[in-house]
Write a protein that holds these residues in place. Structure first.
Motif, short mmCIF file in Angstrom:
data_model
loop_
_atom_site.label_atom_id
_atom_site.label_comp_id
_atom_site.label_asym_id
_atom_site.label_seq_id
_atom_site.Cartn_x
_atom_site.Cartn_y
_atom_site.Cartn_z
N ARG A 206 -10.48 -4.60 0.68
CA ARG A 206 -11.38 -5.21 -0.77
C ARG A 206 -11.45 -4.20 -1.93
O ARG A 206 -12.03 -2.89 -1.61
CB ARG A 206 -12.13 -6.12 -0.87
CG ARG A 206 -12.88 -7.11 -1.18
CD ARG A 206 -13.84 -7.90 -0.79
NE ARG A 206 -14.77 -8.47 -2.80
CZ ARG A 206 -15.28 -8.09 -2.89
NH1 ARG A 206 -16.23 -7.26 -2.58
NH2 ARG A 206 -15.38 -9.52 -3.63
N GLY A 207 -11.58 -4.22 -2.84
CA GLY A 207 -11.51 -3.49 -3.95
C GLY A 207 -10.92 -1.68 -4.32
O GLY A 207 -10.97 -1.72 -4.54
N GLU A 208 -9.86 -2.19 -3.44
CA GLU A 208 -8.25 -0.62 -2.96
C GLU A 208 -6.97 -1.57 -3.19
O GLU A 208 -6.65 -2.77 -3.32
CB GLU A 208 -8.42 -0.27 -1.48
CG GLU A 208 -10.03 -0.39 -1.06
CD GLU A 208 -9.46 0.73 -0.08
OE1 GLU A 208 -8.48 0.32 0.76
OE2 GLU A 208 -10.92 0.38 0.77
N ARG A 209 -6.23 -0.75 -4.17
CA ARG A 209 -4.58 -1.23 -4.56
C ARG A 209 -4.00 -0.93 -3.01
O ARG A 209 -4.53 0.27 -2.86
CB ARG A 209 -5.10 -0.03 -5.44
CG ARG A 209 -3.73 -1.09 -5.96
CD ARG A 209 -2.71 -0.49 -7.92
NE ARG A 209 -1.77 -0.47 -7.81
CZ ARG A 209 -1.89 -1.78 -8.56
NH1 ARG A 209 -2.52 -2.63 -8.72
NH2 ARG A 209 -0.59 -1.96 -8.99
N HIS A 210 -3.65 -1.75 -3.01
CA HIS A 210 -2.35 -1.21 -1.75
C HIS A 210 -0.59 -2.32 -1.71
O HIS A 210 -0.93 -3.45 -2.81
CB HIS A 210 -3.68 -2.19 -0.74
CG HIS A 210 -4.24 -1.35 0.46
ND1 HIS A 210 -4.13 -0.09 0.25
CD2 HIS A 210 -5.93 -1.37 0.15
CE1 HIS A 210 -5.03 0.49 1.27
NE2 HIS A 210 -5.91 0.17 0.26
N THR A 211 -0.45 -2.09 -0.43
CA THR A 211 0.86 -2.76 -1.11
C THR A 211 0.72 -4.77 -0.12
O THR A 211 0.71 -3.95 1.57
CB THR A 211 1.75 -2.19 -1.11
OG1 THR A 211 1.61 -0.94 -1.78
CG2 THR A 211 3.62 -2.63 -0.69
N PHE A 212 1.20 -5.25 0.04
CA PHE A 212 2.09 -6.35 0.23
C PHE A 212 2.83 -7.09 0.00
O PHE A 212 3.57 -6.91 -0.53
CB PHE A 212 0.12 -7.51 0.31
CG PHE A 212 -0.82 -7.42 -0.01
CD1 PHE A 212 -1.19 -7.39 0.33
CD2 PHE A 212 -1.39 -6.59 -1.30
CE1 PHE A 212 -3.40 -7.07 0.28
CE2 PHE A 212 -2.79 -5.85 -2.22
CZ PHE A 212 -3.73 -6.13 -0.36
N GLU A 213 3.40 -8.03 1.43
CA GLU A 213 4.99 -8.99 1.07
C GLU A 213 3.98 -10.32 1.10
O GLU A 213 3.86 -10.98 2.39
CB GLU A 213 5.61 -8.10 3.04
CG GLU A 213 6.60 -8.82 2.68
CD GLU A 213 7.49 -8.40 3.80
OE1 GLU A 213 8.86 -8.08 3.80
OE2 GLU A 213 7.06 -8.54 5.24
#
Ligand code: BTN
Length: 252
Positions: A206-213
């Motif tokens: 939460r609150g971090e930038r990430h990659t999702f599919e």
């Protein structure tokens, strides 16, 4: 492994231990179809031949090493659309109990996996039955890796792996039951905002930038929280999107 639960009000006051079974969730549901059981009834085992996981997957666990149990809740005032709150209170209870043993704060990976750093230590499978538009029986199945030290799954861990020593499973089971009971009672008394905040405080990524599919491919974004249906809310910069459990996968 079968002792009296001294600390709780109702979870585990009636408990049953099976040395082995197919699945504690399946066993408890079978019992419910033929007899009345009190709220808090807890069924635990040392080995499951057919342990069940989320999204139709299985749950593998070495015999006698871990915690495998199901407990019965009867939140008759909750609507079926509010069932996701039970995932939240169960996950919070497990995380809180684990924290007191590990001396480290576990994360909750939405919706209800318990993580230590980037490895999964516990999973929850909730199965509900509905009566006259309300939640009737809720079977909360919990698997926690305690003393198992090798896993097929790449990102699995256990308390023993993390702490370097074997842990007392009965003490852990009682602490988890107590912590889940406290969060569940808060839910029943309407303290949803406090519960939501505690969930957000533990939410993985939460609150971090990430990659999702998602179905259209990979997207980048930041987890904001959950909406009123328990769906995941992600900010993509241009706006917010919500996803249900089948619609999104965490990548990196
Ligand atoms: C997940 O996939 O993360 C959920 C796993 C839930 C496993 C537990 S073990 C006890 C209970 N009985 C089952 O068959 N499944 C749950």
């Amino acid at each position: 492994m079968h002792k009296y639960f001294a600390k709780t009000l109702f979870i585990g006051k009636k408990a049953e231990y099976l040395p082995e079974c197919q699945s504690t969730n399946a066993e408890l549901r079978t019992r419910l179809s033929i007899q009345k059981l009190p709220e808090g009834y807890l069924l635990h085992t040392d080995y499951q031949h057919n342990g069940r996981g989320q999204r139709g997957s299985g749950w593998e666990s070495e015999a006698g090493a871990n915690l495998l149990f199901s407990l019965l809740l009867k939140p008759s005032k909750l609507l079926p659309s509010e069932a996701y709150w039970l995932n939240i209170v169960a996950a919070l209870g497990i995380a809180e109990a684990l924290e007191s043993h590990l001396h480290e704060a576990p994360y909750i990976k939405w919706p209800n996996d318990i993580y230590i750093h980037d490895s999964k230590i516990s999973g929850i499978l909730i199965e509900t039955s509905i009566d006259q538009g309300k939640l009737a029986h809720v079977v909360v199945g919990i698997g926690l890796n305690v003393n198992q030290t090798s896993f097929f799954e790449e990102n699995a861990t256990s308390m023993a792996l993390h702490m370097g020593t074997l842990q007392d499973r009965q003490a852990l089971l009682e602490d988890i039951a107590l912590c889940i009971e406290r969060w569940y009672l808060k839910l029943l008394s309407g303290e949803k905002e406090q519960i939501r905040q505690a969930y957000y405080d533990r939410m993985y990524w939460r609150g971090e930038r990430h990659t999702f599919e998602i179905s259209e491919g990979l997207v980048h974004g930041e987890i904001i929280g959950i909406d009123q249906y328990g769906n995941l809310v992600i900010s993509h910069g241009t706006g917010l999107s919500t996803y249900d459990i089948k619609a999104i996968r965490f990548v990196n």
